[in-house]
Design an enzyme around this catalytic site. Structure first.
Site, short mmCIF file in Angstrom:
data_model
loop_
_atom_site.label_atom_id
_atom_site.label_comp_id
_atom_site.label_asym_id
_atom_site.label_seq_id
_atom_site.Cartn_x
_atom_site.Cartn_y
_atom_site.Cartn_z
N PHE B 212 0.88 -1.16 0.00
CA PHE B 212 0.00 0.00 0.00
C PHE B 212 0.93 1.21 0.00
O PHE B 212 1.89 1.26 0.77
CB PHE B 212 -0.92 -0.01 1.23
CG PHE B 212 -1.89 1.12 1.23
CD1 PHE B 212 -2.97 1.11 0.36
CD2 PHE B 212 -1.71 2.22 2.05
CE1 PHE B 212 -3.86 2.18 0.32
CE2 PHE B 212 -2.60 3.29 2.01
CZ PHE B 212 -3.67 3.27 1.15
N ASP B 281 3.28 -4.78 8.46
CA ASP B 281 2.07 -3.96 8.39
C ASP B 281 0.88 -4.91 8.40
O ASP B 281 0.71 -5.71 7.47
CB ASP B 281 2.09 -3.11 7.11
CG ASP B 281 0.85 -2.22 7.00
OD1 ASP B 281 -0.21 -2.59 7.53
OD2 ASP B 281 0.95 -1.16 6.35
N TYR B 306 -9.43 0.40 11.65
CA TYR B 306 -10.75 0.72 11.10
C TYR B 306 -11.23 -0.28 10.05
O TYR B 306 -12.27 -0.07 9.45
CB TYR B 306 -10.80 2.14 10.54
CG TYR B 306 -9.64 2.57 9.66
CD1 TYR B 306 -9.56 2.13 8.34
CD2 TYR B 306 -8.66 3.41 10.14
CE1 TYR B 306 -8.51 2.53 7.53
CE2 TYR B 306 -7.60 3.82 9.34
CZ TYR B 306 -7.53 3.38 8.04
OH TYR B 306 -6.49 3.78 7.24
N LYS B 307 -10.47 -1.33 9.83
CA LYS B 307 -10.91 -2.35 8.88
C LYS B 307 -11.58 -3.49 9.66
O LYS B 307 -12.69 -3.33 10.13
CB LYS B 307 -9.71 -2.82 8.05
CG LYS B 307 -9.06 -1.69 7.23
CD LYS B 307 -7.88 -2.21 6.42
CE LYS B 307 -7.12 -1.08 5.76
NZ LYS B 307 -7.89 -0.37 4.72
N ARG B 455 -12.79 -5.29 -5.53
CA ARG B 455 -12.34 -5.86 -4.27
C ARG B 455 -13.54 -6.15 -3.38
O ARG B 455 -14.40 -5.28 -3.20
CB ARG B 455 -11.44 -4.85 -3.55
CG ARG B 455 -10.05 -5.27 -3.34
CD ARG B 455 -9.19 -4.24 -2.63
NE ARG B 455 -9.87 -3.30 -1.74
CZ ARG B 455 -9.25 -2.62 -0.77
NH1 ARG B 455 -7.96 -2.79 -0.54
NH2 ARG B 455 -9.91 -1.77 -0.02
#
Lengths: 482, 482
Positions: B212, B281, B306-307, B455
């Site tokens: 990312f 990560d 937050y995922k 996705r």
């Protein structure tokens, strides 16, 4: 500097236009700023028993039990041991003439006299319902769609512009996000890089030697990581200390401990004359007095939003990058939110134009939108009115303390001159820890700074003169008993 | 790597104990992971008209009008043009046997099929009332006292321990705060400093080349500021690329785009064998599968909340510093919150012991306490159960897509092997932007990654098998029409 010299230390510059504007009739009517003096307070401070250092630059002592913070309305002569105060009449007159008086209704307050808004501002009443909507509807129902449909993605710049208005920055120069410490790092490193473009020999960072510590720690790290040395200097001496090797000076607009207001226009001009850049920390001035970032040509600035801006505990801080510096702003924290095309997901970094370049990672939306709601209270307020009332409040508090307090128990560290005063009063008191704990028990909340400082912050949007008089009366009673 | 090779790229290691543990009966019952293939999708991606890149790694396309996100329950053969699916029966059986099924009630959900929890997790029902109390009582009534009385000051470590349990970290090694980007900076710089203690010649930072983007940008800045060079390498090649000049490798546990799970134990061991450190990560793995930070001897790790952790938009990230490294952790962001005596206000920095050393400035309390409430849902859940259901969900989705979708329209980028799969399915589709916008209109929320990737994230705590089947059916209908 030694403690004893603080009250009389030169501020390094005469009153400027910025300050003169607001030292008008309303402020002056409260007196010219009496100095509370006393003897015998220079002994070493006592670490109060049972009083633990409190967080967020403050908080009442641990020894204050929960539930005892209620005020004691109707404090009488019998309770205080003091004569009825003529100052109560003056307080009533000042309150009646206060054009910001109605603003108090915009905050959730009670009988506690809250003089700690310079540490954590009170809750604006607009926040709870707005935050509930953000959570239940924007997050709970719209979920991912809110990044666009609820304007989450652009919140840092949008709210930045709101903050900008309060510190004299035209739109497009302020972004909200991260903590003050992280923003100090961005600002100081970026300033060093810009200074080195002007001359590689610029390898010194000047820092206000009495700074709130985090600025110094972060500046030291910035120095280490950019090949510079850190040089602590009294804020008032920066104009004479700055030179051809200076890359950047990091200065507090208002000293967190003493409440001293430093000379932003004069210092900025002196730093510029030496070819260096200046970063101002506005934590203790934003929302309390005019700053005039654009007007005075400030390069970079940072500040928190949880003191006079009432954004809530640990609310996101902000970063100001003057428009002229934006193309050269080279962030040490080039997160994807500052990319020119963040959703291109390119492996190479290309910085965005404008204030967005100061962003880093995904913004902290709940805290940020609470801040946005909190800032609504400023919509119909001028910072000049706030400043005038702030000076009137601190003047009046100093007069009341001088009148009521037993001789020799406290001594003001806060400058008497309006041009050198922020929006707080700091009193040196040998047993400050115990005194603060007792004040909290009696419903007067200030804070304690080790080893021997009582700090009282005055928030013009919600603090009234009658409260100020009563706080001084309670303080005097505690001091008399102590 | 070229796009075409992604589905068959070697993961660089055989299945490990960590993964094998969870590939049990429940997961296998859904099939061995069919591969959805097709031809003609390797053409250049089309930038959908009117579809703007969406924030927070995702969000539906702008062209999806507000209010049209409602589901279309009772989709029939007439509407889809597909035969009645036998897979609906299987979905019902899988849902009936799902031991996490009741957890869905802990979230605020509706008829929308939300397959974007890998971008922004749904709202846990415990959050609104808790946050309302934090605002109204802790901030509004207790104000500054809450830093101690409401446990605000210690929230970063307390909540860090809660996160730690989910990623296999014993207490005292995780702190919550700042963004993922800022934590990547702390971790990579600190790792380089520790590596240089072992040998000054260690001057290379390896970074997962498909990372990312923010990790790469920040690693580049860390390299620049520590005198290192950055070397992008495919995550699977890191074990062979690491060498005597490597200071640190920064790797994603799960690839944000393809959903590929990288080999954490094997890569960590290889990096250690070369004398270097590794930073993982965990953004796309924490809360979706076992991580085992302590068990595998990971040095440092970061991640967002937050995922799959459902902490809310932009919720604070976290930093893991293995206990053995804490005394040597030398932060580039030494804010006052990481000082050994933060209220001593000393001008010299002395770092605190333990995970606290990873803190920087004043913690963002509103967002942080929302996260704390969100994490309660994990109290009676094992990550192994979550992993088993996650694999069952992605297996089932791939089977449904294979069964329903017109030939040649989509192609899976997500590895078929369980040991190489996270909790999402990425499908290559030439007109992915338009397809995603139409899916959102029909109540199926996934996201679009330029130029041609759809996705779909599967959150075992609240996603059911019937939803998965229906999502595949709607996708097939859209693909057929497109």
């Amino acid at each position: 500097m030694s403690d004893a010299t603080i009250p009389t230390e030169s501020a390094g510059a005469e009153p400027t236009g910025t300050e003169a504007e607001v030292n008008g009739a309303q402020a002056e009517s409260a007196g010219a700023g009496a100095e509370v003096t006393g003897a015998g307070t220079e002994s070493a401070g006592v670490e109060p028993t049972g009083t633990r250092p409190a967080p967020a630059e403050s908080a009442p002592a641990e020894s204050a039990p929960a539930g005892t913070g209620a005020a004691e309305p109707g404090l009488t002569e019998d309770e205080t041991g003091l004569p009825p105060a003529a100052l109560t009449d003056e307080a009533a007159r000042l309150d009646a003439a206060d054009r910001l008086r109605a603003k108090r209704d915009a905050f959730a307050l009670d009988d506690v006299i809250y003089l700690d808004g310079n540490s954590l501002g009170a809750l604006p009443r607009a926040v709870p319902s707005r935050l509930a909507d953000v959570v239940a509807r924007e997050w709970g129902q719209l979920r991912i769609r809110s990044w666009e449909e609820s304007g989450w993605w652009t919140a840092p710049e949008r709210i930045g512009d709101r903050v900008g208005r309060l510190v004299g920055a035209a739109p497009g120069q302020v972004v909200v996000g991260d903590s003050t410490s992280v923003n100090v790092f961005k600002a100081v490193v970026a300033a060093v890089r810009m200074a080195k473009e002007r001359g590689a020999h610029r390898d010194q960072i000047l820092v206000d030697e009495a700074t709130f510590p985090t600025d110094g720690y972060i500046a030291e790290s910035a120095a280490r990581m950019t090949g510079c040395t850190l040089r602590p200097v009294a804020a008032g001496d920066i104009p004479s200390a700055v030179g051809s090797r200076t890359a950047v000076a990091l200065v507090n607009h208002v000293d967190y401990r003493t409440g001293r207001l430093h000379d932003l226009p004069g210092t900025t001009a002196a730093v510029h004359a030496a070819g260096a850049l200046v970063v101002w920390d506005l934590c203790h001035s934003a929302g309390a007095l005019p700053v005039g970032l654009d007007a005075h040509g400030v390069d970079l600035a940072v500040g928190c939003t949880y003191k006079y801006l009432n954004g809530g505990p640990g609310a996101p801080a902000y970063l100001y990058v003057a428009r002229a510096h934006q193309p050269g702003f080279d962030s040490p924290l080039p997160g994807w939110n500052s990319h020119a095309d963040p959703f291109g997901m390119a492996s190479a970094y290309t910085p965005a134009d404008g204030a967005v370049r100061g962003r880093v990672g995904t913004p902290d939306i709940l805290s940020m939108l609470a801040l946005e709601a909190a800032l609504e209270v400023w919509d119909d307020v001028t910072i000049e009115d706030v400043r005038a009332k702030s000076l009137a409040l601190t003047d009046f508090f100093l007069r009341c303390v001088e009148d009521y307090a037993p001789a020799g128990r406290v001594r003001s560290l806060t400058p008497a001159a309006h041009t050198e005063r922020g929006s707080q009063v700091a009193l040196r008191c040998a047993d400050a820890g115990e005194v603060l704990a007792e004040l909290v028990r009696r419903g007067v909340v200030g804070d304690f700074r080790r080893p021997d400082v009582l700090r009282f912050g005055f928030t013009p949007l919600y603090t009234g003169f009658a409260e100020v008089e009563r706080a001084a009366r309670v303080l005097a009673a505690v001091l008399k008993e102590g």
